[in-house]
Structures are given as structure tokens and as C-alpha cells.
Enzyme design. Structure first.
Site, short mmCIF file in Angstrom:
data_model
loop_
_atom_site.label_atom_id
_atom_site.label_comp_id
_atom_site.label_asym_id
_atom_site.label_seq_id
_atom_site.Cartn_x
_atom_site.Cartn_y
_atom_site.Cartn_z
N VAL B 16 0.83 -1.21 0.00
CA VAL B 16 0.00 0.00 0.00
C VAL B 16 0.87 1.26 0.00
CG1 VAL B 16 -1.76 1.29 1.24
CG2 VAL B 16 -1.93 -1.20 1.10
N GLU B 131 -10.05 6.47 6.55
CA GLU B 131 -10.95 5.99 5.50
C GLU B 131 -10.47 4.66 4.94
OE1 GLU B 131 -14.06 7.46 3.99
OE2 GLU B 131 -13.89 5.33 3.67
N GLY B 136 -11.19 -0.79 1.69
CA GLY B 136 -10.27 -0.29 0.67
C GLY B 136 -10.68 1.03 0.07
N ILE B 138 -13.48 2.02 -1.22
CA ILE B 138 -14.88 2.46 -1.08
C ILE B 138 -14.95 3.53 0.00
CG2 ILE B 138 -17.23 1.72 -0.58
CD1 ILE B 138 -16.35 -1.18 -1.17
N GLY B 189 -2.79 -13.85 -5.12
CA GLY B 189 -2.46 -12.67 -4.33
C GLY B 189 -3.63 -12.12 -3.54
N GLU B 192 -2.93 -13.89 1.97
CA GLU B 192 -1.53 -13.86 2.36
C GLU B 192 -1.03 -15.27 2.66
OE1 GLU B 192 -0.48 -10.69 5.07
OE2 GLU B 192 -2.40 -9.72 4.66
N LYS B 207 -12.87 -4.31 11.17
CA LYS B 207 -13.57 -3.31 10.35
C LYS B 207 -14.95 -3.02 10.91
CE LYS B 207 -10.89 -4.72 6.34
NZ LYS B 207 -10.76 -5.80 5.34
N GLY B 305 -6.10 -4.15 -1.91
CA GLY B 305 -5.22 -4.02 -3.06
C GLY B 305 -4.44 -2.72 -3.00
#
Lengths: 441, 441
Positions: B16, B131, B136, B138, B189, B192, B207, B305
Site C-alpha cells: 500500500v 478511511e 479499501g 470504497i 495474491g 496472504e 472493520k 489491493g
């Protein structure tokens, strides 16, 4: 956390106005608990102060005198829910001049006079917040402007008019004619007595103008948008398209090409049944947005109605009261029209696939004539459907789907086809829109 | 509009981190045009400064010394993308103490130590923006916190872990076993090397803790959440559930009952095939939220991602730079845990429908035994499925779907069923979640 009092003035006490009043009155405690802001409905202005409404206002705040709101310096936020463009524009200008920030759901006004109003707001060091102007309760404006701000947005595809979507969904599900579906939509309150602005696509164009200006960062005028409505859609075409794997939707489309030309269109669109937007039915709205970093994001919800729209209006009131709207508004930079003019794509240049239905005489040589005209215009056919059965003047329907073709080629071919003696009814042409789906690689 | 320079420091140069660096470097012009802010990547800190990365940084900004970032007073925003909870917490605390606002995607840290970090931020008059911590790219946090703020949110149902959704989608589509689907997810991918935190549901719980705290306005601790993972899901149950009209998803669920009790759960959930969330496949995320004014709103997109997460991180950087995050953060009021404790519903109290699979001896009287145990526990049956065919120890599968039942009744019944001599394998129990769909009335 100490509570901060926020006095709000409301102009327009119709359906959405009642929803906003109700939400402020009923949710004041919960909003105060969440945000520390206590919203107070200080003044409601409407020319009609007599008719019964589905919400009970505190004594003495309903008036027909806009001056009451304008002259009350304790009211910092003015909400314009009058609708239309003339009176509403004056009301917004007066509120800005009186030092109030403006919250509005008025897409027509912003699409037609946005630049002038934004300039007035800047002059008075005020802001205009308009989340409720597009897609009702779906937080699409802040989604694009804040959530997706880091992206180069390459395309958006939206179902942004609940009336049209309700009508097309009904026509599709129940094999109804346009007028049958419209009548039912009116009966259920999903279409107004005069549904013109909805069904002719203009309401969707208003919303596209607003959404595209934010997504692509340039000023958009209504005249930049190709607009076609759903008035002449027939259930036959919905059925034939269905047989070819498509669902008909009124889409608002904004696309940026690789050379940064922006194409803006509102028109009936055949989309693949498997596409996520094909499953958005009835009065619901949804917008698929494609960003270079985020990929596809979709927002779905109720695009109209008293409480969904009120949800967005009150969210804006809170955002304005927090001061965030002012910051966002100040930093919203739209490339001016005179610079942007050159980058708005010309309608004739855009490329699409097309669904063409011809009502032809059932005689030898017709296919060959049609084929030659399409070939002469460099149009390649991707599918053909011919059913038995008769149309007017003893004709049969021939349905053709094309490969991607420039609009002006198709326009020319349609003219030639219409001139054929064997084509007895004006050809029907509906664009096929291949919405990309961001998929698992 | 004069441009304002915004210097950003980044800690954590993994997947990231590389995405964020790339987005800042590549989109700086476009972001400046849209917002007036010119982002400058001033410093990137990682213990590994040698490995090749898929992004080329400006000369001299990569360092293994956090002090370089902390001591540079021109850097106002620090991005923590280290992950994990120990080092990351110290890094955030040090950045806050050094006067920097913090942007992070670290859901585990916020879910476990959010209160402490928020307090530290308040003490230093800084803010934390997160955020990217949920779903991710969204914009779900700002969607709830800003867009839906006027609503009393009554429920949320989210697919918030792309790894689990990819695995369950594969098992469903290809009749694969859990381990086959996991191996494939790892190869692509989407999982993990050590997928524990994803497949045991804890990542979804992190989350949910964050989303629920914002949606319901109260502090949420991980121990308030019922968490079950997908490790023991069998393809047989996915197939039997499918025959009954359901799709299996790992859902994060937050529900507020009429008496304001909040129920928080993460578990495999059978949902109706027709539900919108049933069509969210592969690594995608989606969250359906129900508000009293807005009705149903759904957000859909890539939940993980490199670039989707970077999209959210950079959006936060911009929001912080504009000053909006600080305002939102200052006004975010979470009811403290000691007050909220009483309103978090006890797990045993919650009501659901259940899918129960028993592997029973194929002999007379078994159905009667099962039926009596269910009846004794006041459990009403809504459907039964028995296939021919043999399981281990010459058993046959009996699948039962129940009407809404309190969890503790089912727990008791499962214990009794397991004690039956004719039930040869530990019963399988999966909750059936009837997600309401906001529909055309």
C-alpha cells in the site's frame, strides 16, 4: 462536548421541505449526540402557509415572508427547496447576499446557472452545498469530491432518474407500454402529473452536468450533453433487446477518452443483463464510477422521495455548520468553460454500439439493400434477429446490433435506410452501452 | 487559485505504501488542479531501504530513520502503513506528539487501541483519518459519517474481507473445498501466506468495530463482537444451502434493535440468492446500510489491493490538508464504553434463522428424535432437505432450516442433538441472515 446551536431557515415547504423539517425536528438529539451540533429549525418560508402538511412545526416559524429569514442574522444557513430556476435563483442570491450559506437540492438551477451562483457565493465568502441535487439520499457528490478525489476518473454510468427507471423496469417486467407504465408510476407517486422533465431526459442531464463537473473538474453546460428521453421507447424493442441479452436503462454517461476529451450523454441504453446496473430496478438509482486507482465503485440507493432527499439535505446542513462545506467549496476548482470547451467531445464523434430496428417489407433483396447501406457507412454487424410476425403495412421487424461505430456513420446510415422504399417505418435506433465491469483478474 | 504545498511523510513502504507513493507522484498535477493542493512526498520511512519496489521515489527521500520524518516540521501529515499493532501504535503516537496529523489504513490498531490513539490525537490537537481502514477504496467511512449523518442507522450488512469473499465465491462457483479455494486465492495474491486473520473473521471484526462505532455513535470493543471464521466451511453445506436458495457469505453485521441494543457479529451467513449482496463476488466488498430516512444505501467496490487502498489513503491526506478531517474528528462523539456497555446486546439473546446439518444414521425414529429436541427448545422448522447418499459411518445428511430463533435455544438444541446416539458427526450450524431489501412499495 459542548453543544453548538445551529439555526436553519428553510424556503419551500413542499414534499422535501416537509421531510427536512421532520428530520431536523425528530433527529435533533441524535444528531447532537453524534456531532455536537444542535440543529434548530428557526424559520420556514412558503407562499402557502395554510395547507395541511405531514409535519407539525413549532409555533410561529412558518411565514410567507422571505424577509423574516433574510433579516435574521442568527440564521446562518438557508435551505432552498423551492425548485425551478427563476424564483429559486433569486432566493439563493438573496440568501448569499444576506450572509447565509446555502443548501439546495435544486439540480435544474445548478445545472443551468451554477457558475453564476458559485461566483455570487464566492463574492460573499459563502458556500453552496448540493449533495441532495443528485441521486437523493446517496452520498454521491461527496463520494466523488472527497472519497475519490485522488483518482483520475475515467468514466461514470448512472441511473439517476427514478421515474424513468421505474417506467422502464415496469415495461420490462410486465411487458407494458410506455403509457401504461407511466400511468402506474404516476399513481404510485413515482412520476409527477407533468412528467416531462423526467421522461425527456433533462432531469438526468441536470444531474450529469453536476456530477461530471465534479468528477472531471471542468465546467459543464447543458448544451454539452447529448440528451434523449424515453418517451418513444416501445415495449417491442425492450423485448427484442432482452432476447439479445440486454436490459434497457436510461443512463447518464460521462466518459473521458485517452486524449482527455469528455463525452457526456443521457439516452436510453441497452446494457448487458449481467451488469450490476441492469439489476437496479424500480425507483432506485445507482452510479458506477471508474477511477484509475480505485477501479470500479458503485453507489446504490433511493434517488428521490421525501426522506431520502431530506437525508442528503440535512447531511449538507451539518457539513456546512461544521465548516467543511466552505473548505470543500473554496477548493473546488472547475476548469472554466472557455478552456474546457475544446475538451468536450463533439456528439458526432463518439463511438458506440447500436441496436437498430427496421420494419421492412417481407420480400427478396431487402437484406441485401440493408447490408449494402451499412457496409457503405463502414458499419459492422454483430448480431441480427428476425422474428416472424407482422407489423404495420404488412412489415416484419429486422433487428440489427452493430459493432462499435462512430455516431455520425450511424446517423448517415439511418437516413439512407429510412429512404429505402422497403423500409416502411422510421428506423428505431438505441445505443448499446458496454459498461466495463471491474473483475477479478 | 494559488496552490498550497502539502508535505507528506510516509511510514511503511510495502504494497500500500508503494501505491500511495505512486498516486501522489503521478496524480500531483491532477489533484492540484482539482483541489488547489500540491501534494509532495517529502519522506518515506521503512526498515528495508534496499529491496526493489514498483515505484521510483525522488532521490534521497527513502530512509530507515523515523526521526527524519518526526523532526521535519514542514511535514504536517504522517501516513502510517506499517500494519500490525505494536510498532504501528508507537509510530502513530510519536507522529501525533511531533505535531503531525495521522492518516492510516490500520484497522487492527484502531479496533484494538482506537480510544487511546484518539485521545492522544485530541491531547495534541491533531486528528487521525482512517478511511482506508475499511473496505479499501470504497468511501464508506465518510459515507456513514458525513453522507448518512442525519440518519438513525438501524442496520449494516457488509462483505468487508476480500480474501474470504474470494474463497467463498470460488467454493460456490467451482464446488471447491476450502483448502483448494484458499490455495488459489494465495496464488492470485488475494490471500496472504498466513491467512489466519482474514479467514478467522478477525479482520472483518476489526472493520466492523470501526464502522459500527461510527454508524451507531458508540465505542465498540472487539470483545463486543461475536466472531466466527470460514475455516470450517464445507462445500457440501454451500451446495445444500444453494439448493435451499441461499448463498454463503462472511458477513459483518451491526443491528440496532428497537430498544437500542446493538448486536455485532461476524460469521458465515446464508443470504437469499436474490439479495444484492449475494451478487458480490471474488475479492470485492460491499456494504448495505439502512437508515431511517435514507432507506437502503449500498456501497460496492474493491476492498483491498495496492491502488484501491491508496485511493482512500490519498483522499484522507487531502481531507486532512483541507482541514476537514480535523473538524470531523473533533466533532466525532462516541458514547464511551462504560455507557455503551449496557446497550451492546448479549450474544445469546440475538435472534436469527439457522441452517443445521446433521449426519445421522439411516434408521427409523431418527426424524422423530430430532423433531422432539427442536420442539423441546421451541425451535420451529421452516424447511428440511434430505438427500440420498452416504457420509462417514454410513450416515445420511439431514439439513434443517429454522424459523427465527434465539441463539441460546439453538445452542442448547445443538448440544442435545450432538448427544443423540444416531447423530454421528458434530452438527453443522450456519446462520441464515434475512437481509431486508428496501423495495418499491
Amino acid at each position: 462536548m459542548a453543544e453548538e446551536n445551529v439555526k436553519v431557515g428553510l424556503v419551500g415547504f413542499g414534499t422535501v421541505g416537509c421531510g427536512v423539517a421532520r428530520l431536523i425536528l425528530e433527529q435533533a438529539d441524535s444528531i447532537a449526540a453524534k456531532t455536537g451540533l444542535r440543529l434548530e429549525l428557526a424559520c420556514v418560508v412558503d407562499t402557502d402557509t395554510k395547507s395541511p402538511r405531514p409535519v407539525r412545526l413549532p409555533e410561529g416559524i412558518l411565514t410567507d415572508d422571505l424577509g423574516t429569514l433574510l433579516n435574521d442574522d442568527t440564521i446562518k444557513i438557508g435551505v432552498e427547496l423551492v425548485g425551478g430556476t427563476n424564483a429559486a435563483k433569486q432566493i439563493q442570491l438573496q440568501m448569499l447576499a444576506a450572509g447565509k450559506d446555502v443548501v439546495t437540492a435544486n439540480k435544474a438551477l445548478l445545472a443551468e446557472h451554477g457558475s453564476e451562483l458559485y461566483e455570487a457565493a464566492r463574492k460573499h465568502n459563502r458556500c453552496i452545498a448540493f449533495e441532495a441535487s443528485c441521486a437523493g439520499g446517496i452520498p454521491i457528490i461527496s463520494g466523488i469530491r472527497t472519497g475519490l478525489v485522488a483518482n483520475n476518473i475515467t468514466a461514470m454510468y448512472g441511473i439517476v432518474n427514478g421515474t424513468c427507471n421505474y417506467i422502464l423496469s415496469s415495461m420490462t417486467a410486465h411487458d407494458e407500454s410506455f403509457s401504461e407504465a407511466l400511468a402506474q408510476a404516476q399513481q404510485k407517486g413515482y412520476a409527477e402529473a407533468d412528467p416531462t422533465l423526467d421522461i425527456n431526459g433533462l432531469d438526468s442531464a441536470h444531474k450529469l452536468a453536476i456530477l461530471a463537473s465534479i468528477a472531471f473538474g471542468c465546467e459543464v453546460k447543458l448544451e454539452d450533453i447529448l440528451v434523449e428521453g424515453i418517451e418513444s421507447v416501445s415495449k417491442d424493442d425492450i423485448r427484442y433487446g432482452g432476447e439479445m441479452g440486454y436490459v434497457l436503462k436510461l443512463l447518464a454517461i460521462g466518459q473521458k477518452s485517452e486524449n482527455n476529451r469528455i463525452s457526456l450523454r443521457v439516452h436510453p441504453s441497452f446494457i448487458a443483463k449481467a451488469n450490476r446496473l441492469a439489476r437496479v430496478d424500480g425507483p432506485f438509482n445507482a452510479i458506477s464510477i471508474f477511477g484509475n486507482a480505485v477501479g470500479q465503485v458503485m453507489f446504490y440507493g433511493r434517488g428521490a422521495g421525501m426522506m431520502p432527499t431530506a437525508s442528503a439535505v440535512v447531511a449538507d446542513i451539518i457539513d456546512v455548520a461544521l465548516g467543511n462545506s466552505a473548505t470543500t467549496f473554496r477548493h473546488l476548482h472547475l476548469q472554466p468553460k472557455d478552456e474546457a470547451g475544446s475538451v468536450i467531445a463533439k456528439t458526432g464523434d463518439f463511438v458506440s454500439r447500436f441496436y437498430i430496428r427496421l420494419m421492412v417489407k417481407d420480400q427478396p433483396g431487402v437484406f441485401s439493400q440493408i447490408g449494402r447501406i451499412l457496409a457503405d457507412n463502414a458499419i459492422s454487424i454483430s448480431g441480427v434477429l428476425q422474428h416472424e410476425g407482422r407489423g404495420p403495412q404488412d412489415t416484419v421487424p429486422v433487428v440489427i446490433a452493430t459493432h462499435p461505430t462512430r455516431q455520425n456513420k450511424v446517423t448517415a446510415a439511418l437516413r439512407d435506410l429510412d429512404n429505402l422504399e422497403t423500409v416502411c417505418v422510421k428506423p428505431v435506433c438505441i445505443r448499446i452501452v458496454d459498461i466495463p465491469e471491474d473483475k477479478d483478474q
